[in-house]
Design an enzyme around this catalytic site. Structure first.
Site, PDB file in Angstrom:
ATOM      1  CE  LYS A 125       6.907  42.923 -21.897  1.00  0.00           C
ATOM      2  NZ  LYS A 125       7.966  43.047 -20.862  1.00  0.00           N
ATOM      3  CE  LYS A 160       2.876  42.087 -23.374  1.00  0.00           C
ATOM      4  NZ  LYS A 160       2.400  41.536 -22.087  1.00  0.00           N
ATOM      5  NE  ARG A 210       6.078  37.835 -11.258  1.00  0.00           N
ATOM      6  CZ  ARG A 210       7.034  38.777 -11.314  1.00  0.00           C
ATOM      7  NH1 ARG A 210       7.917  38.874 -10.333  1.00  0.00           N
ATOM      8  NH2 ARG A 210       7.089  39.606 -12.326  1.00  0.00           N
ATOM      9  NE  ARG A 225       2.080  41.285 -10.182  1.00  0.00           N
ATOM     10  CZ  ARG A 225       3.117  41.254 -11.036  1.00  0.00           C
ATOM     11  NH1 ARG A 225       4.278  41.758 -10.698  1.00  0.00           N
ATOM     12  NH2 ARG A 225       2.992  40.669 -12.205  1.00  0.00           N
ATOM     13  NE  ARG A 233       1.257  51.609 -17.097  1.00  0.00           N
ATOM     14  CZ  ARG A 233       2.193  52.550 -17.004  1.00  0.00           C
ATOM     15  NH1 ARG A 233       3.392  52.334 -17.534  1.00  0.00           N
ATOM     16  NH2 ARG A 233       1.948  53.699 -16.389  1.00  0.00           N
ATOM     17  CG  ASP A 273       4.208  38.546 -14.479  1.00  0.00           C
ATOM     18  OD1 ASP A 273       4.448  38.127 -13.336  1.00  0.00           O
ATOM     19  OD2 ASP A 273       4.813  39.523 -14.974  1.00  0.00           O
ATOM     20  CD  GLU A 281       6.951  40.063 -18.520  1.00  0.00           C
ATOM     21  OE1 GLU A 281       7.970  40.481 -17.942  1.00  0.00           O
ATOM     22  OE2 GLU A 281       6.030  40.809 -18.925  1.00  0.00           O
ATOM     23  CG  ASN A 283       8.772  38.173 -14.877  1.00  0.00           C
ATOM     24  OD1 ASN A 283       9.174  39.265 -15.239  1.00  0.00           O
ATOM     25  ND2 ASN A 283       7.487  37.840 -14.912  1.00  0.00           N
TER      26      ASN A 283
END
Length: 314
Positions: A125, A160, A210, A225, A233, A273, A281, A283
């Site tokens: 993050k 978050k 993603r 997503r 979410r 993301d 984000e 990852n």
């Protein structure tokens, strides 16, 4: 070439969607030998090199009994053609220690992907803060007063934890500020824990995308997503629906801007993301979505990954 996958227990794999499994399958198809272990199997004795208790396996093509085990032995990590760190989050103390053992193995000659130091240097993050031109207004703080001021400025925000995964612990607070104090207290535990606060990006309704970047180059399709029902979410673990779609112009711009930099740092595989045109984000620990994109879009993501791995080792 013998590839060692450091991963979760093989028995826990959901092979119909597991990205590590798809990597193994493509590598075996090309004639590479497959070994696996868990982080707990890696050890380092003073005066010796880093070893692991490994399982040599062969994939069967059967979804239920998907591998056979030929042998179990203790071997030096430096003796493998490549070591792929594919342990799923959380990035806890044990994950942190594992990166140090893998980094020692690197010093001994092992080729580790993603590089252990790069895993530590890119908290998933926090890493976005290096690229503010692509990020929605964001605050990282322990101070509740700063959270309140950020909400007063932006009115509709997301809060978050920095160590959350799969959408865990994400809260939205609208213009009325309802429960802002309680949510802040819950997440930052009276100022003891750092949290992230971001301006809400309404394009989440079209999906949390993603974008996979392999060897510095973007896969031409993302997996959006999409939140279902009243959820905000989009994470698949939170019930989001995954839909493969071509990269948009802004997706491509972000991926092409970040990809070469991250690859140069030793990150062979990255999952960006993106919501709308905002990066949320980066990852690096165990990016997924290979199978979903391959099945829906027809683009062979595992093949692109093994191509990049082979090129990095040549």
């Amino acid at each position: 070439m013998n590839l060692l996958f450091v991963a979760d227990p093989l028995e826990s794999f959901k092979v119909y969607k597991d990205t590590t499994f798809s990597m193994m399958r493509e590598a075996q198809r090309r004639g590479h030998r497959i070994s696996a272990c868990e982080p707990r199997d890696v050890s380092w004795r003073s005066g010796d090199v880093v070893h692991a208790r490994v399982r040599d396996i062969t994939l069967t093509g059967d979804e239920d009994s998907w591998f056979t085990e030929a042998d179990t032995s203790t071997r030096a990590l430096k003796d493998f053609g490549a070591v792929l760190m594919r342990k799923d989050p959380p990035f806890d103390s044990e994950y942190f220690y594992a990166t140090h053992l893998l980094e020692q193995a690197e010093r001994e000659g092992a080729r580790v992907f993603n590089r252990p130091a790069a895993l530590r240097d890119h908290p998933e993050k926090l890493a976005i803060m290096e690229f503010p031109e692509f990020v929605s207004p964001t605050l990282v703080t322990r101070d509740p007063a700063e959270v309140r001021a950020f909400h007063a400025e932006h009115r509709d925000i997301i809060l978050k934890p920095l160590d959350g995964m799969g959408g865990m612990g994400i809260f939205r607070v609208g213009a009325d500020g309802l429960n802002l104090g309680s949510i802040t207290e819950t997440l930052n535990q009276d100022g003891a824990v750092t949290l992230m606060v971001q301006r809400f990006v309404p394009e989440i309704a079209q999906g949390d995308k993603r974008i996979l970047v392999i060897g510095g180059k973007p896969v031409p399709f993302s997996l959006a997503r999409i939140p279902q029902g009243s959820e905000i979410r989009g994470n698949l673990a939170a019930g989001g629906k995954g839909v493969a779609q071509p990269l948009s112009a802004s997706d491509l711009r972000i991926a092409e801007a970040l990809g070469p930099t991250l690859a140069q740092r030793g990150l062979l595989l990255v999952g960006l993301d993106v919501i709308g045109d905002r990066l949320t984000e980066i990852n690096v620990t165990s990016p997924t979505c290979f199978q979903e994109i391959t099945q829906q879009a027809g683009f062979d993501v595992p093949a692109m990954f093994v191509d990049a791995l082979e090129a990095a080792l040549s």
